[in-house]
Write an enzyme that holds these catalytic residues in place. Structure first.
Site, PDB file in Angstrom:
ATOM      1  N   LYS A  53     -14.598 -22.010 -20.691  1.00  0.00           N
ATOM      2  CA  LYS A  53     -15.383 -23.251 -20.588  1.00  0.00           C
ATOM      3  C   LYS A  53     -14.496 -24.457 -20.898  1.00  0.00           C
ATOM      4  O   LYS A  53     -14.583 -25.494 -20.238  1.00  0.00           O
ATOM      5  CB  LYS A  53     -16.593 -23.188 -21.529  1.00  0.00           C
ATOM      6  CG  LYS A  53     -17.696 -22.283 -20.976  1.00  0.00           C
ATOM      7  CD  LYS A  53     -18.746 -21.885 -21.985  1.00  0.00           C
ATOM      8  CE  LYS A  53     -19.664 -20.827 -21.340  1.00  0.00           C
ATOM      9  NZ  LYS A  53     -20.609 -20.203 -22.273  1.00  0.00           N
ATOM     10  N   GLN A  97     -22.642 -21.050 -28.067  1.00  0.00           N
ATOM     11  CA  GLN A  97     -22.394 -19.755 -27.437  1.00  0.00           C
ATOM     12  C   GLN A  97     -23.251 -18.662 -28.100  1.00  0.00           C
ATOM     13  O   GLN A  97     -23.270 -18.535 -29.323  1.00  0.00           O
ATOM     14  CB  GLN A  97     -20.895 -19.415 -27.544  1.00  0.00           C
ATOM     15  CG  GLN A  97     -20.483 -18.169 -26.805  1.00  0.00           C
ATOM     16  CD  GLN A  97     -20.596 -18.281 -25.289  1.00  0.00           C
ATOM     17  OE1 GLN A  97     -20.496 -19.361 -24.714  1.00  0.00           O
ATOM     18  NE2 GLN A  97     -20.826 -17.169 -24.630  1.00  0.00           N
ATOM     19  N   ASP A 120     -27.407 -25.651 -21.056  1.00  0.00           N
ATOM     20  CA  ASP A 120     -27.735 -24.254 -20.747  1.00  0.00           C
ATOM     21  C   ASP A 120     -29.142 -24.139 -20.150  1.00  0.00           C
ATOM     22  O   ASP A 120     -29.501 -23.113 -19.586  1.00  0.00           O
ATOM     23  CB  ASP A 120     -27.748 -23.421 -22.043  1.00  0.00           C
ATOM     24  CG  ASP A 120     -26.435 -22.724 -22.327  1.00  0.00           C
ATOM     25  OD1 ASP A 120     -25.790 -22.273 -21.365  1.00  0.00           O
ATOM     26  OD2 ASP A 120     -26.080 -22.618 -23.514  1.00  0.00           O
TER      27      ASP A 120
HETATM   28  N1  GUN Z   1     -23.581 -16.053 -23.804  1.00  0.00           N
HETATM   29  C1  GUN Z   1     -23.487 -15.388 -22.628  1.00  0.00           C
HETATM   30  N2  GUN Z   1     -23.844 -16.196 -21.605  1.00  0.00           N
HETATM   31  C2  GUN Z   1     -24.163 -17.389 -22.157  1.00  0.00           C
HETATM   32  C3  GUN Z   1     -24.585 -18.625 -21.608  1.00  0.00           C
HETATM   33  O1  GUN Z   1     -24.781 -18.790 -20.397  1.00  0.00           O
HETATM   34  N3  GUN Z   1     -24.794 -19.627 -22.492  1.00  0.00           N
HETATM   35  C4  GUN Z   1     -24.615 -19.462 -23.831  1.00  0.00           C
HETATM   36  N4  GUN Z   1     -24.863 -20.505 -24.628  1.00  0.00           N
HETATM   37  N5  GUN Z   1     -24.232 -18.317 -24.367  1.00  0.00           N
HETATM   38  C5  GUN Z   1     -23.988 -17.305 -23.536  1.00  0.00           C
END
Ligand code: GUN
Length: 285
Positions: A53, A97, A120
């Site tokens: 990211k 996350q 998200d």
């Molecule tokens: N963990 C696995 N996929 C995601 C996601 O799309 N967003 C977040 N915040 N955590 C994750």
């Protein structure tokens, strides 16, 4: 034999669009888009996602703010950080996350993120907006899947769409997005009876169950579009999806590979959501 849907190419196109708009925002309005990424603990998979990211932010010209917190961080401390980020004008998007350590209530954290910065789209307000079709952000993985389907030129209207998996992050919002495009949508899950029969009726099949090679070619209708959201690590270290690729590609018209299908799309859509958040916060959109 199916044509491959190239998630790397489609995600590169999305990121290029985002980068172009971000550069314009900077030149014309003096705005620098910022994403805060919060990781708690040492989960290696989460670490990889967070690094990716950060790299994507750099590639599209965003500022990224990383907060790597100790496993022992309390819920209070994490809530305090979220509140600081909610008020920080440099931060347009906040991503915490998941999964979080067991002593932290994920729902409490998601609910604390300002819905305007919830890139998200996990906050109940954003989830509700998806239900009524009035959204600003779409959850990244289902939005990426829609973009991949679009890249095949398939018109979803009137198609039988089957989603396997009913998670809040993928299955449920995926079904809503297909419905909004006028698909006839069936959601299957672990208690579904006659799964094979239902799958065989699918013109568009989206699989998000988290079990290696769960869907086999004999469950796929001739000419179906097959999207594999799965990402499973086999004992030999190889990555594989929820769809048994070798048998499925003989039946499908289009199919996503794993890796290189849905995976790269998720981060591209996160960049797109962050750009949208920045524009909205600046009153541009
Ligand atoms: N963990 C696995 N996929 C995601 C996601 O799309 N967003 C977040 N915040 N955590 C994750």
């Amino acid at each position: 034999m199916a044509q491959l849907i190239d998630g790397k190419a489609v995600s590169a196109a999305v990121k290029a669009e985002v980068a172009e708009e971000a550069a314009k925002l900077k030149d014309e309005k003096g705005l620098k888009v910022g994403l805060a990424v919060v990781i708690v603990g040492n989960d290696p998979a989460s670490r990889v996602y967070v690094n990716n990211k950060k790299k994507a932010c750099e590639a599209v010209g965003f500022q990224s703010f990383e907060y790597a917190l100790d496993e022992a961080t309390t819920q209070e401390q994490l809530l305090d950080l979220v509140n600081v980020l909610n008020r920080d004008d440099r931060v347009n998007g906040i991503l915490v996350q998941l999964p979080l350590p067991k002593h932290i209530d994920e729902k409490a954290i998601i609910n604390a993120i300002s819905p305007e910065k919830d890139v998200d789209a996990f906050h109940p307000i954003n989830v509700g907006k998806i239900m009524i079709g009035e959204y600003s952000f779409l959850p990244c993985t289902p939005a990426g899947v829609m973009r991949l389907i679009e890249s095949t030129g398939t018109d979803i209207t009137g198609k039988q769409c089957v989603v396997i998996g009913r998670s809040n992050i993928v299955g449920k919002p995926q079904a809503m997005l297909l419905l909004q495009k006028n698909g006839t949508v069936t959601i299957c899950h672990s208690k579904t009876k006659n799964l094979k029969e239902i799958c065989l009726g699918a013109d568009i099949l989206v699989v998000a169950v988290g079990r290696a090679n769960f869907v086999t070619g004999d469950m796929i209708k001739e000419g179906a579009v097959v999207i594999d959201v799965g990402m499973n690590r086999l004992d030999n270290g190889k990555l594989c999806g929820d769809v048994e690729f070798e048998s499925a590609e003989k039946k499908a018209s289009y199919i996503t590979p794993v890796p290189g299908g849905v995976g790269p799309m998720t981060i591209a859509m996160l960049m797109k959501n962050t750009l949208t958040a920045a524009k909205q916060q600046a009153g541009i959109e």
